[in-house]
Design an enzyme around this catalytic site. Structure first.
Site, PDB file in Angstrom:
ATOM      1  N   LYS A   8       0.810  -1.224   0.000  1.00  0.00           N
ATOM      2  CA  LYS A   8       0.000   0.000   0.000  1.00  0.00           C
ATOM      3  C   LYS A   8       0.843   1.274   0.000  1.00  0.00           C
ATOM      4  CE  LYS A   8      -4.211  -1.513   2.391  1.00  0.00           C
ATOM      5  NZ  LYS A   8      -5.096  -1.177   3.511  1.00  0.00           N
ATOM      6  N   LYS A  66     -15.068  -0.056   3.675  1.00  0.00           N
ATOM      7  CA  LYS A  66     -13.930  -0.240   2.775  1.00  0.00           C
ATOM      8  C   LYS A  66     -12.769   0.643   3.231  1.00  0.00           C
ATOM      9  CE  LYS A  66     -15.913  -3.009  -0.198  1.00  0.00           C
ATOM     10  NZ  LYS A  66     -16.669  -3.839   0.719  1.00  0.00           N
ATOM     11  N   ASP A  67     -11.567   0.214   2.846  1.00  0.00           N
ATOM     12  CA  ASP A  67     -10.336   0.902   3.236  1.00  0.00           C
ATOM     13  C   ASP A  67     -10.243   2.318   2.681  1.00  0.00           C
ATOM     14  OD1 ASP A  67      -9.785  -2.006   3.417  1.00  0.00           O
ATOM     15  OD2 ASP A  67      -7.825  -1.308   4.063  1.00  0.00           O
ATOM     16  N   LYS A  68      -9.593   3.170   3.438  1.00  0.00           N
ATOM     17  CA  LYS A  68      -9.273   4.517   2.974  1.00  0.00           C
ATOM     18  C   LYS A  68      -8.042   4.466   2.075  1.00  0.00           C
ATOM     19  CE  LYS A  68      -8.454   9.185   4.645  1.00  0.00           C
ATOM     20  NZ  LYS A  68      -8.727  10.073   5.773  1.00  0.00           N
TER      21      LYS A  68
END
Length: 143
Positions: A8, A66-68
């Site tokens: 990421k 959901k992910d940032k």
């Protein structure tokens, strides 16, 4: 031993696509919107909807957070009966999509007879990119 890969390091290194099982309809009490967001959480989008459109939390449905840190596609549902009362316009869903497009990309819309919840059969497809660190190649070549 040093870390070989970075996870990421860029938003596009982590992609989640929430997939609906079943087709949407052209009629139904709940308006469904498939959005794609970058660098924002699900709750940031939902909080904006509640604040700007004066919608109660119960009017907005979603299956999972959901992910940032990533590029995520997900579905939201809006209760048409509550939204039309709150917004007092027949074409509220068009205005909502225009406003929402300033925060995220809208991919699909439709209608369904029930709101989204965590009990819905939705699948997530993940794309994950691992980036090599400086010493990764030299360490891999030694083995």
């Amino acid at each position: 031993m040093s870390t070989l890969f970075t996870f990421k390091s860029k938003l596009q290194d982590f992609i989640v696509d929430e997939l609906r099982v079943g087709e949407l309809a052209s009629a139904g009490e709940f308006f469904y919107i498939q959005i794609e967001k970058k660098g924002k959480t699900t709750m940031e989008i939902v909080d904006h909807l509640m604040k700007v459109w004066h919608l109660p939390k119960k009017a907005i449905g979603f299956a999972w957070l959901k992910d940032k840190q990533g590029v995520t596609k997900q579905w939201l549902s809006v209760d048409s009966s509550i939204a039309s009362q709150s917004l007092r316009q027949r074409t509220w869903h068009k205005h909502l999509c225009i406003w929402l497009s300033s925060l995220c990309t809208i991919h699909k819309t439709g209608r369904y007879n029930k709101p989204l919840t965590t009990k819905d059969d939705l699948l997530n497809r993940f794309t994950i990119v691992l980036r090599c660190n400086k010493n990764t190649m030299s360490l891999l070549e030694r083995d």
